[in-house]
Design a protein around this motif. Structure first.
Motif, short mmCIF file in Angstrom:
data_model
loop_
_atom_site.label_atom_id
_atom_site.label_comp_id
_atom_site.label_asym_id
_atom_site.label_seq_id
_atom_site.Cartn_x
_atom_site.Cartn_y
_atom_site.Cartn_z
N LEU A 547 -3.34 2.90 -47.55
CA LEU A 547 -2.69 4.20 -47.47
C LEU A 547 -1.66 4.14 -46.34
CD1 LEU A 547 -2.40 7.15 -48.33
CD2 LEU A 547 -4.31 7.72 -46.80
N ILE A 548 -0.40 4.38 -46.68
CA ILE A 548 0.71 4.22 -45.74
C ILE A 548 1.27 5.59 -45.35
CG2 ILE A 548 2.87 3.00 -45.31
CD1 ILE A 548 0.43 1.23 -46.13
N ARG A 549 1.52 5.76 -44.07
CA ARG A 549 2.11 6.99 -43.55
C ARG A 549 3.60 7.07 -43.92
NH1 ARG A 549 0.10 6.94 -37.30
NH2 ARG A 549 2.37 6.93 -37.05
N PRO A 550 4.21 8.25 -43.81
CA PRO A 550 5.64 8.35 -44.11
C PRO A 550 6.53 7.54 -43.19
CG PRO A 550 4.61 10.51 -44.23
CD PRO A 550 3.58 9.58 -43.66
N ASP A 551 6.02 7.09 -42.03
CA ASP A 551 6.83 6.26 -41.14
C ASP A 551 6.57 4.77 -41.33
OD1 ASP A 551 4.34 6.06 -40.00
OD2 ASP A 551 4.86 7.04 -38.11
N GLY A 552 5.87 4.39 -42.40
CA GLY A 552 5.67 2.99 -42.72
C GLY A 552 4.50 2.32 -42.03
N HIS A 553 3.75 3.07 -41.20
CA HIS A 553 2.55 2.51 -40.56
C HIS A 553 1.34 2.70 -41.48
CE1 HIS A 553 3.99 1.87 -36.33
NE2 HIS A 553 4.97 2.62 -36.79
N VAL A 554 0.41 1.76 -41.43
CA VAL A 554 -0.82 1.87 -42.20
C VAL A 554 -1.68 2.99 -41.61
CG1 VAL A 554 -2.93 0.69 -42.90
CG2 VAL A 554 -0.77 -0.57 -42.82
N LEU A 555 -2.13 3.90 -42.47
CA LEU A 555 -3.03 4.97 -42.03
C LEU A 555 -4.49 4.58 -42.22
CD1 LEU A 555 -3.43 7.86 -41.00
CD2 LEU A 555 -3.24 8.65 -43.37
N ALA A 556 -4.79 3.96 -43.36
CA ALA A 556 -6.16 3.53 -43.65
C ALA A 556 -6.12 2.45 -44.72
CB ALA A 556 -7.02 4.70 -44.11
N ARG A 557 -7.22 1.70 -44.85
CA ARG A 557 -7.31 0.70 -45.91
C ARG A 557 -8.78 0.55 -46.30
NH1 ARG A 557 -6.19 -5.21 -43.01
NH2 ARG A 557 -7.61 -4.95 -41.23
N TRP A 558 -8.97 0.22 -47.57
CA TRP A 558 -10.31 0.11 -48.13
C TRP A 558 -10.41 -1.15 -48.99
CZ3 TRP A 558 -7.31 4.48 -48.34
CH2 TRP A 558 -7.77 5.63 -47.67
N ARG A 559 -11.52 -1.83 -48.89
CA ARG A 559 -11.79 -2.94 -49.81
C ARG A 559 -12.01 -2.41 -51.22
NH1 ARG A 559 -10.10 -7.76 -49.27
NH2 ARG A 559 -10.86 -8.96 -47.52
N ASP A 560 -12.77 -1.33 -51.30
CA ASP A 560 -13.08 -0.71 -52.59
C ASP A 560 -12.60 0.72 -52.50
OD1 ASP A 560 -13.98 -0.17 -55.09
OD2 ASP A 560 -16.12 -0.18 -54.58
N GLY A 561 -11.29 0.93 -52.67
CA GLY A 561 -10.69 2.23 -52.46
C GLY A 561 -10.78 3.12 -53.68
N SER A 562 -10.49 4.39 -53.44
CA SER A 562 -10.53 5.37 -54.53
C SER A 562 -9.61 6.53 -54.20
CB SER A 562 -11.96 5.89 -54.72
OG SER A 562 -12.37 6.64 -53.58
N ALA A 563 -9.33 7.34 -55.20
CA ALA A 563 -8.52 8.55 -54.99
C ALA A 563 -9.26 9.51 -54.07
CB ALA A 563 -8.21 9.20 -56.33
N ALA A 564 -10.58 9.60 -54.21
CA ALA A 564 -11.37 10.52 -53.39
C ALA A 564 -11.30 10.13 -51.92
CB ALA A 564 -12.82 10.56 -53.87
N ALA A 565 -11.45 8.82 -51.63
CA ALA A 565 -11.37 8.37 -50.24
C ALA A 565 -9.99 8.63 -49.65
CB ALA A 565 -11.72 6.88 -50.16
N THR A 566 -8.97 8.42 -50.48
CA THR A 566 -7.60 8.68 -50.03
C THR A 566 -7.41 10.15 -49.69
OG1 THR A 566 -6.76 6.84 -51.37
CG2 THR A 566 -5.18 8.54 -50.71
N GLN A 567 -7.95 11.04 -50.54
CA GLN A 567 -7.81 12.47 -50.29
C GLN A 567 -8.52 12.87 -49.00
OE1 GLN A 567 -9.14 14.99 -53.48
NE2 GLN A 567 -7.96 16.73 -52.75
N ARG A 568 -9.69 12.31 -48.75
CA ARG A 568 -10.42 12.64 -47.52
C ARG A 568 -9.64 12.18 -46.28
NH1 ARG A 568 -14.85 10.94 -50.71
NH2 ARG A 568 -14.88 8.89 -49.69
N ALA A 569 -9.04 10.99 -46.37
CA ALA A 569 -8.28 10.47 -45.24
C ALA A 569 -7.05 11.34 -44.95
CB ALA A 569 -7.86 9.03 -45.51
N LEU A 570 -6.37 11.77 -46.01
CA LEU A 570 -5.20 12.63 -45.82
C LEU A 570 -5.61 13.97 -45.22
CD1 LEU A 570 -3.22 11.94 -49.12
CD2 LEU A 570 -2.54 11.32 -46.80
N SER A 571 -6.69 14.53 -45.70
CA SER A 571 -7.16 15.81 -45.18
C SER A 571 -7.52 15.70 -43.71
CB SER A 571 -8.37 16.29 -45.99
OG SER A 571 -8.88 17.51 -45.47
N ALA A 572 -8.21 14.63 -43.34
CA ALA A 572 -8.59 14.44 -41.94
C ALA A 572 -7.37 14.27 -41.04
CB ALA A 572 -9.51 13.23 -41.81
N THR A 573 -6.36 13.60 -41.56
CA THR A 573 -5.14 13.37 -40.78
C THR A 573 -4.38 14.67 -40.54
OG1 THR A 573 -4.91 11.12 -41.63
CG2 THR A 573 -2.92 12.17 -40.77
N LEU A 574 -4.24 15.47 -41.56
CA LEU A 574 -3.42 16.68 -41.47
C LEU A 574 -4.12 17.83 -40.78
CD1 LEU A 574 -1.78 16.52 -45.02
CD2 LEU A 574 -0.76 15.86 -42.82
#
Length: 576
Positions: A547-574
């Motif tokens: 998952l990449i931030r709008p400034d090109g830095h990595v926000l998070a990464r998963w070996r076994d990723g999913s849309a749900a994990a991505t949504q949780r990471a975005l929510s926690a960030t914002l």
């Protein structure tokens, strides 16, 4: 302490100072964002906000782009930022690319460096381009966004008052003689007004750090030469004994020559033409440059390594030289400011658009203060070698230079440590997104959260039409980007639903599927990593997600990723 001579081969546009319709001396319209300072940092920030649909007003004291010799080197990282802002083409067309440089001690070459550059890169490691040209190219793009970016020329800030309910009121004076006094209110004020920041002084804030006594004379000249573009450094050259000289080629036959003053030289006398001209001529003679030349600009520079402790103070934020002063050695000044604007742009945009908590702006301060201290550390090391602050440093440098021609082991000590992207290894966003992601299997390698993505050649396969050769950075825009490794049709529905949900919430997001090799029978668009290089660099396998931030830095990464994990990471960030 500057003296212009022959004009630069550049025609600047000039703008009148105008004020909006006032009510009792006040602009009745509250602005979302007021950016004080229309240099490279301020304009980059305005463009970053515009890409998110956020309106801003640029307040600039001058009547056009800058004059004189200022920043001249734009790094690959800054070019990547300009690429996301849609302006990089003009920079590449005008700028002079270079990949390395040479250092000489007296009359012998003692060091040669090459910055990382291979066939996978889409951009050169560095281009030379004068700041007035940098500003003009950015201004051209600003004017194409006139619906979102308002520019108030010939307008000076004379005071600022932060309001208890939030926001601030700026006291302003407009016109060539500052004859019109008025006030403007803004929800957010960003100080990009340089090393002598009026906003910083008005808030009683001070930069802390180190100021070096060594001074350099900076001379721009016009010289027609076919010499290659590279960084040239001369230590104790026969032409200028006891001095250090730096030489950079710029577009339009402009050359910049910097030479160090001895401790016993008077800076006032040093910029007198009768003292400058012979020294410049001796430098050119030693380089074998025999063509006619003309002086354009002379000034004196003093190195500083200073920063504010925090870059957010209520509704006021600081960026660029208003926030930190970085030595020129290693070309970190303008480049670090452009990185500030990139970091702040997406975060402030999210706050103004109501999709993020204002606490997200504290992470701007955390990350960019950390980056400034990293830049200051590298810059101080370069400065101590280029302009030794004491007898001991001078003795060490002389020993290194004397040994370097015959002993390769000491040559890295001459390395100018050119600017590079800073990894936010201790960012609060890494922790927030990591907590939301849960515990994933360890990655053996690849960019960890907080790190900028590497570059790589790829092949884009659309739903229909011909395949297109692209680079990884072409996939990044002013949005969060999920890189899905491996085509998994069973997961497509969840990712499509996430895309719809985030769009309804106004959160800019895009998901990209990347596959190893090629899949000619795939039914949807994807990006092919034909050589497997990207998979190797990111230690990716099927179901890996970055998952990449709008400034090109990595926000998070998963070996076994999913849309749900991505949504949780975005929510926690914002909502951090």
């Amino acid at each position: 302490m500057s003296r212009p001579f022959k004009p630069y081969p550049f025609s600047a546009r000039h703008y009148a100072g105008e004020v909006p319709s006032l009510v009792d001396g006040h602009d009745p319209v509250t602005r979302a964002v007021a950016i004080v300072g229309g240099g490279p940092v301020g304009m980059t920030l305005a463009l970053a906000l515009a890409r998110q649909g956020v309106r801003s007003v640029l307040i600039e004291a001058d009547d056009g782009v800058c004059t004189g010799s200022r920043a001249i080197c734009i790094s690959r990282r800054s070019l990547e930022i300009f690429k996301r802002l849609g302006v990089v083409g003009a920079f590449l067309q005008k700028g002079l690319p270079w990949t390395g440089g040479r250092s000489f001690y007296r009359d012998a070459e003692v060091f040669r460096f090459t910055m990382h550059h291979d066939d996978e890169q889409s951009l050169p490691p560095m281009i030379n381009l004068a700041q007035y040209q940098i500003e003009q190219l950015l201004l051209d793009e600003v004017e194409r966004h006139a619906d979102l970016i308002e520019v108030r020329w010939q307008t000076r800030v004379t005071g600022i008052e932060q309001l208890p309910e939030g926001g601030a009121t700026l006291a302003l004076r407009t016109g060539a003689t500052n004859d019109i006094a008025w006030r403007m209110r803004a929800d957010w004020v960003v100080a990009c007004d340089g090393g002598r920041s009026t906003i910083r002084d008005a808030l009683g804030l001070q930069l802390t750090g180190t100021t070096y006594e060594g001074r350099y004379v900076i001379v721009d000249i016009e010289l027609d030469s076919a010499r290659a573009t590279e960084r040239l450094a001369y230590f104790d050259p026969p032409s200028n004994p006891g001095s250090t000289v730096l030489v950079h080629k710029q577009p339009d036959n402009v050359w910049r020559i910097d030479y160090q003053l001895r401790d016993d030289e008077d800076p006032e006398a040093a910029v007198q033409p009768e003292n400058v001209m012979p020294r410049v001529q001796s430098v050119l003679d030693s380089m074998g440059e025999t063509g006619a030349w003309s002086p354009i600009w002379i000034t004196v520079y003093k190195a500083n390594a200073l920063t504010l402790e925090r870059y957010r103070h209520g509704s006021v934020l600081f960026a660029g030289d208003a926030a930190h002063l970085v030595p020129i050695f290693g070309v970190r000044g303008a480049n670090s400011g452009i990185d500030d604007a990139d970091n702040l742009g997406w975060k402030l945009g999210c706050v103004v658009n109501g999709i993020a908590s204002p606490r997200l702006l504290d992470s701007y301060s955390d990350e960019r203060v950390f980056a400034a201290r990293e830049n200051l550390s590298y810059g101080m090391k370069s400065t101590e070698f280029m302009a030794p602050p004491s007898f001991a440093f001078d003795l060490m440098r002389t020993a290194v230079l004397g040994l370097a021609q015959r002993h390769a082991a000491v040559r890295p000590l001459i390395n100018p440590r050119q600017t590079h992207a800073i990894a936010y290894v201790q960012s609060p966003l890494n922790e927030a997104a990591g907590d939301a992601a849960g515990h994933a299997d360890a990655f053996r390698q690849g960019p960890a959260p907080g790190t900028v993505l590497p570059e790589c050649r790829l092949l884009k396969r659309p739903d229909d039409g011909a395949s297109v050769a692209i680079h990884l950075t072409d996939l990044l825009g002013p949005c969060f980007t999920a890189l899905r490794f491996g085509a998994d049709a069973a997961q497509d529905g969840a990712w499509q639903e996430l895309q719809r949900t985030l769009a309804e919430q106004g959160i800019p997001f895009n998901a990209v599927t990347l596959v190893m090799g090629d899949m000619p029978d795939a039914g949807s668009s994807y990006v092919a990593d034909q050589t497997g290089r990207l998979h190797e660099m990111l230690d990716a396998r099927p179901r890996t997600v970055y998952l990449i931030r709008p400034d090109g830095h990595v926000l998070a990464r998963w070996r076994d990723g999913s849309a749900a994990a991505t949504q949780r990471a975005l929510s926690a960030t914002l909502t951090i």
